[in-house]
Design a protein around this motif. Structure first.
Motif, PDB file in Angstrom:
ATOM      1  N   TYR A 176       0.256  -1.005   0.259  1.00  0.00           N
ATOM      2  CA  TYR A 176      -0.327   0.535   0.208  1.00  0.00           C
ATOM      3  C   TYR A 176       0.772   1.505  -0.103  1.00  0.00           C
ATOM      4  CZ  TYR A 176      -3.526  -3.522   1.293  1.00  0.00           C
ATOM      5  OH  TYR A 176      -4.603  -4.689   1.430  1.00  0.00           O
ATOM      6  N   ALA A 177       2.430   0.875   0.115  1.00  0.00           N
ATOM      7  CA  ALA A 177       3.098   1.954   0.262  1.00  0.00           C
ATOM      8  C   ALA A 177       3.023   3.061  -1.021  1.00  0.00           C
ATOM      9  CB  ALA A 177       4.435   1.859   0.603  1.00  0.00           C
ATOM     10  N   THR A 178       3.349   4.356  -1.146  1.00  0.00           N
ATOM     11  CA  THR A 178       3.523   5.000  -2.135  1.00  0.00           C
ATOM     12  C   THR A 178       5.031   5.638  -2.752  1.00  0.00           C
ATOM     13  OG1 THR A 178       3.150   6.607  -0.908  1.00  0.00           O
ATOM     14  CG2 THR A 178       1.623   7.014  -1.948  1.00  0.00           C
ATOM     15  N   HIS A 179       5.864   4.603  -1.256  1.00  0.00           N
ATOM     16  CA  HIS A 179       6.729   5.482  -1.722  1.00  0.00           C
ATOM     17  C   HIS A 179       8.058   4.472  -0.591  1.00  0.00           C
ATOM     18  CE1 HIS A 179       5.595   9.231  -3.343  1.00  0.00           C
ATOM     19  NE2 HIS A 179       6.782   9.268  -3.340  1.00  0.00           N
ATOM     20  N   PHE A 180       9.362   4.041  -1.042  1.00  0.00           N
ATOM     21  CA  PHE A 180      10.145   3.019   0.032  1.00  0.00           C
ATOM     22  C   PHE A 180      11.831   3.773  -0.123  1.00  0.00           C
ATOM     23  CE2 PHE A 180       7.289   0.422  -2.131  1.00  0.00           C
ATOM     24  CZ  PHE A 180       6.892  -0.418  -1.072  1.00  0.00           C
ATOM     25  N   VAL A 181      11.609   3.944   1.002  1.00  0.00           N
ATOM     26  CA  VAL A 181      13.435   4.546   1.502  1.00  0.00           C
ATOM     27  C   VAL A 181      13.691   2.723   1.798  1.00  0.00           C
ATOM     28  CG1 VAL A 181      15.496   5.226   3.059  1.00  0.00           C
ATOM     29  CG2 VAL A 181      12.843   6.398   2.482  1.00  0.00           C
ATOM     30  N   VAL A 182      14.911   1.829   0.818  1.00  0.00           N
ATOM     31  CA  VAL A 182      15.600   1.055   0.734  1.00  0.00           C
ATOM     32  C   VAL A 182      16.950   1.108   1.128  1.00  0.00           C
ATOM     33  CG1 VAL A 182      16.226  -0.677  -0.184  1.00  0.00           C
ATOM     34  CG2 VAL A 182      14.316   0.807  -1.367  1.00  0.00           C
ATOM     35  N   ALA A 183      17.174   0.461   2.519  1.00  0.00           N
ATOM     36  CA  ALA A 183      18.844   0.246   3.192  1.00  0.00           C
ATOM     37  C   ALA A 183      19.646  -0.930   1.740  1.00  0.00           C
ATOM     38  CB  ALA A 183      19.065  -0.354   4.698  1.00  0.00           C
ATOM     39  N   ALA A 184      21.068  -0.351   1.293  1.00  0.00           N
ATOM     40  CA  ALA A 184      21.280  -0.422   0.377  1.00  0.00           C
ATOM     41  C   ALA A 184      22.748  -0.541   0.356  1.00  0.00           C
ATOM     42  CB  ALA A 184      21.420  -0.027  -1.162  1.00  0.00           C
ATOM     43  N   GLN A 185      23.949  -1.235  -0.451  1.00  0.00           N
ATOM     44  CA  GLN A 185      25.177  -0.721  -0.279  1.00  0.00           C
ATOM     45  C   GLN A 185      25.046  -0.812  -2.085  1.00  0.00           C
ATOM     46  OE1 GLN A 185      27.545  -4.388   1.317  1.00  0.00           O
ATOM     47  NE2 GLN A 185      26.852  -4.831   3.366  1.00  0.00           N
ATOM     48  N   THR A 186      26.454   0.478  -2.376  1.00  0.00           N
ATOM     49  CA  THR A 186      27.063   0.579  -3.256  1.00  0.00           C
ATOM     50  C   THR A 186      28.144  -0.276  -3.500  1.00  0.00           C
ATOM     51  OG1 THR A 186      28.485   2.043  -2.790  1.00  0.00           O
ATOM     52  CG2 THR A 186      26.420   3.192  -2.513  1.00  0.00           C
ATOM     53  N   ARG A 187      27.904  -0.572  -5.011  1.00  0.00           N
ATOM     54  CA  ARG A 187      29.110  -1.490  -5.665  1.00  0.00           C
ATOM     55  C   ARG A 187      29.448  -1.174  -6.450  1.00  0.00           C
ATOM     56  NH1 ARG A 187      28.307  -5.897  -9.096  1.00  0.00           N
ATOM     57  NH2 ARG A 187      26.626  -6.174  -8.555  1.00  0.00           N
ATOM     58  N   PRO A 188      30.682   0.261  -5.932  1.00  0.00           N
ATOM     59  CA  PRO A 188      31.060   1.069  -7.094  1.00  0.00           C
ATOM     60  C   PRO A 188      31.820   0.628  -7.697  1.00  0.00           C
ATOM     61  CG  PRO A 188      31.838   1.695  -5.094  1.00  0.00           C
ATOM     62  CD  PRO A 188      31.251   0.661  -4.916  1.00  0.00           C
ATOM     63  N   ALA A 189      32.615   1.517  -9.326  1.00  0.00           N
ATOM     64  CA  ALA A 189      33.429   0.901 -10.002  1.00  0.00           C
ATOM     65  C   ALA A 189      35.031   0.668  -9.761  1.00  0.00           C
ATOM     66  CB  ALA A 189      33.185   1.599 -11.382  1.00  0.00           C
ATOM     67  N   SER A 190      35.114   2.129  -8.554  1.00  0.00           N
ATOM     68  CA  SER A 190      36.714   1.840  -7.718  1.00  0.00           C
ATOM     69  C   SER A 190      35.681   2.829  -6.493  1.00  0.00           C
ATOM     70  CB  SER A 190      37.757   2.767  -8.772  1.00  0.00           C
ATOM     71  OG  SER A 190      36.787   3.825  -8.679  1.00  0.00           O
ATOM     72  N   GLY A 191      37.035   2.608  -5.423  1.00  0.00           N
ATOM     73  CA  GLY A 191      36.833   2.940  -4.353  1.00  0.00           C
ATOM     74  C   GLY A 191      36.061   1.747  -3.177  1.00  0.00           C
ATOM     75  N   PRO A 192      35.759   1.858  -1.627  1.00  0.00           N
ATOM     76  CA  PRO A 192      35.581   0.906  -1.744  1.00  0.00           C
ATOM     77  C   PRO A 192      33.687   2.005  -1.146  1.00  0.00           C
ATOM     78  CG  PRO A 192      35.691   3.279   0.271  1.00  0.00           C
ATOM     79  CD  PRO A 192      36.189   3.048  -1.500  1.00  0.00           C
ATOM     80  N   PRO A 193      33.117   0.051  -0.872  1.00  0.00           N
ATOM     81  CA  PRO A 193      31.858   0.385  -1.013  1.00  0.00           C
ATOM     82  C   PRO A 193      30.821   1.278  -0.248  1.00  0.00           C
ATOM     83  CG  PRO A 193      32.525  -1.937  -0.214  1.00  0.00           C
ATOM     84  CD  PRO A 193      33.725  -1.206  -0.934  1.00  0.00           C
ATOM     85  N   LEU A 194      29.438   1.291   0.117  1.00  0.00           N
ATOM     86  CA  LEU A 194      29.016   2.485   0.969  1.00  0.00           C
ATOM     87  C   LEU A 194      27.579   2.095   1.574  1.00  0.00           C
ATOM     88  CD1 LEU A 194      30.251   6.182  -0.446  1.00  0.00           C
ATOM     89  CD2 LEU A 194      31.233   5.010   0.712  1.00  0.00           C
TER      90      LEU A 194
END
Length: 411
Positions: A176-194
């Motif tokens: 029933y939500a209109t929007h979501f805020v989703v916890a995630a991790q980045t997988r960047p091309a370089s540098g540490p994941p955030l």
């Protein structure tokens, strides 16, 4: 809801019974018009596993969904975590599933208000956009936090944004939500994941939220799974946090403010179970047996312990919440420890109160449709709600006691 004769819910200093702000009082007054109907429908929604969407829409029309949104953005401006928790408690006395769901909405307003004041250059405008959606368009924003079967990831997209993929479970109100805020991790091309939080409309390409919730408890919360399959997310719709795996004591302040109000759900369940049981006992003919009187006295002692411990932790959270000039790491630790003390007390004591109530009522309470059966199933959810689960709380509090909770402390 009006308090029953003999209830421990009357005004009591320090007992989580009265709001501490005018905005909190306004919210309780609005809720008071809806709680009797909410309570009368709770049993049916629990039996059928149905989310009371019509009720939530009516609450939205009265401004409840924007309770913690600043007035300038169309909300009620409730900013005290004490008053949020008290509102959640009152709702839970009527229907814990609704309280669980609405806390997610209340939490979003508080955290976005803080992000707007103290966030990054990217985070502040995004937070303001979410607050406007909640305040003026009655957006229902669900938080998708718990991973299932892998890590939810944000991968860089060719257009400079991100693509989100993963699976979340126990996402209240998801269908029933209109929007979501989703916890995630980045997988960047370089540098540490955030670590990151991505903001997505419910109709985003690749997002699915099937209405298939069939929980043991909180059956009316629609806490389904949500699937994200290569969902496009613009760069401006992502809150970027710190590196994955790097400890941040400062972040515990935000975790406390956003999550401590959830304890009101379990305080409300305990209150409802106690009031139902005591009222039923009072209606019986004759003087109750000594064992019955003893259990009833113990119920009120346990409920007093629960409420005063929670009220103290809430006062502590409100005290430190906006002291942004304090040392951020120390502030985080000073907020999280009392939160976790209260969480353990609430989780243990609320469950014990419901069990004692079932003992007093007897075998009838063991039937699926009995109110205490619903309370018994619902109260168990508190143990695995973050932050922290029991094991993590023990680790955190023992380290706090031993002085090893500070980064770099000797082990």
């Amino acid at each position: 809801m009006t308090e029953q004769a003999g209830s421990t819910g009357g005004a009591m200093a320090g007992g989580l019974t009265e709001p501490v702000t005018a905005e909190g009082r306004t919210l309780l007054e609005i809720l008071g018009r809806h709680l009797p109907g909410m309570a009368s429908g709770a049993g049916e929604h629990d039996r059928n596993g149905t989310f009371p969407f019509d009720l939530v829409q009516r609450l939205g029309a009265d401004g409840v969904l924007a309770a913690t949104v600043p007035v300038e953005f169309g909300g009620l401006g409730v900013s005290s975590v004490h008053d949020v928790c008290l509102a959640v408690k009152r709702i839970a006395e009527a229907d814990a599933s609704v309280a669980l769901s609405l806390h997610m909405q209340f939490s979003r307003g508080i955290t976005m208000s803080y992000e707007r004041e103290h966030g990054t250059d990217t985070g502040r405008p995004l937070a303001e956009r979410l607050l406007r959606l909640m305040g003026t368009e009655k957006a229902l924003i669900s938080g998708a936090l718990k991973d299932a079967g892998g890590i939810t990831e944000l991968v860089p997209a060719a257009d400079g944004g991100w693509r989100l993929t993963g699976r979340k479970i126990l996402v209240s109100m998801a269908p029933y939500a209109t929007h979501f805020v989703v916890a995630a991790q980045t997988r960047p091309a370089s540098g540490p994941p955030l670590t990151a939080s991505a903001f997505l409309p419910a109709d985003s390409l690749g997002l699915k939220a099937p209405d298939n919730w069939n929980g043991m408890g909180m059956r009316a919360s629609a806490s389904t799974e949500v699937l994200f399959q290569d969902c496009p997310v613009p760069a401006a719709d992502v809150f970027l946090r710190g590196p994955v795996g790097v400890r941040s004591d400062a972040a515990m302040a935000g975790q406390t403010v956003s999550s401590i109000g959830l304890l009101g759900v379990y305080a409300g369940i305990a209150q409802a179970a106690r009031d139902f049981t005591v009222a039923g006992t009072a209606r019986r003919r004759g003087e109750p047996a000594a064992a019955v009187r003893t259990l009833i006295a113990e119920l009120d002692v346990k409920l007093y312990t629960l409420r005063t411990a929670l009220a103290a932790a809430l006062a502590n959270a409100d005290h430190y919440a906006y002291r942004a000039t304090d040392d951020p790491d120390e502030r985080g630790r000073l907020m999280m420890a009392p939160f976790q003390y209260a969480k353990l007390i609430v989780n243990r004591t609320a469950a014990s109160i419901v069990e004692d109530c079932m003992t007093l009522v007897g075998g009838a309470s063991f039937t699926a449709n009995h109110p205490l059966s619903r309370h018994y199933r619902d109260v168990r959810a508190g143990w695995f709600m973050q932050p922290f689960t029991y094991a993590d709380a023990v680790d955190h509090l023992s380290a706090h006691a031993l002085g090893t909770d500070v980064e770099g402390a000797a082990s």
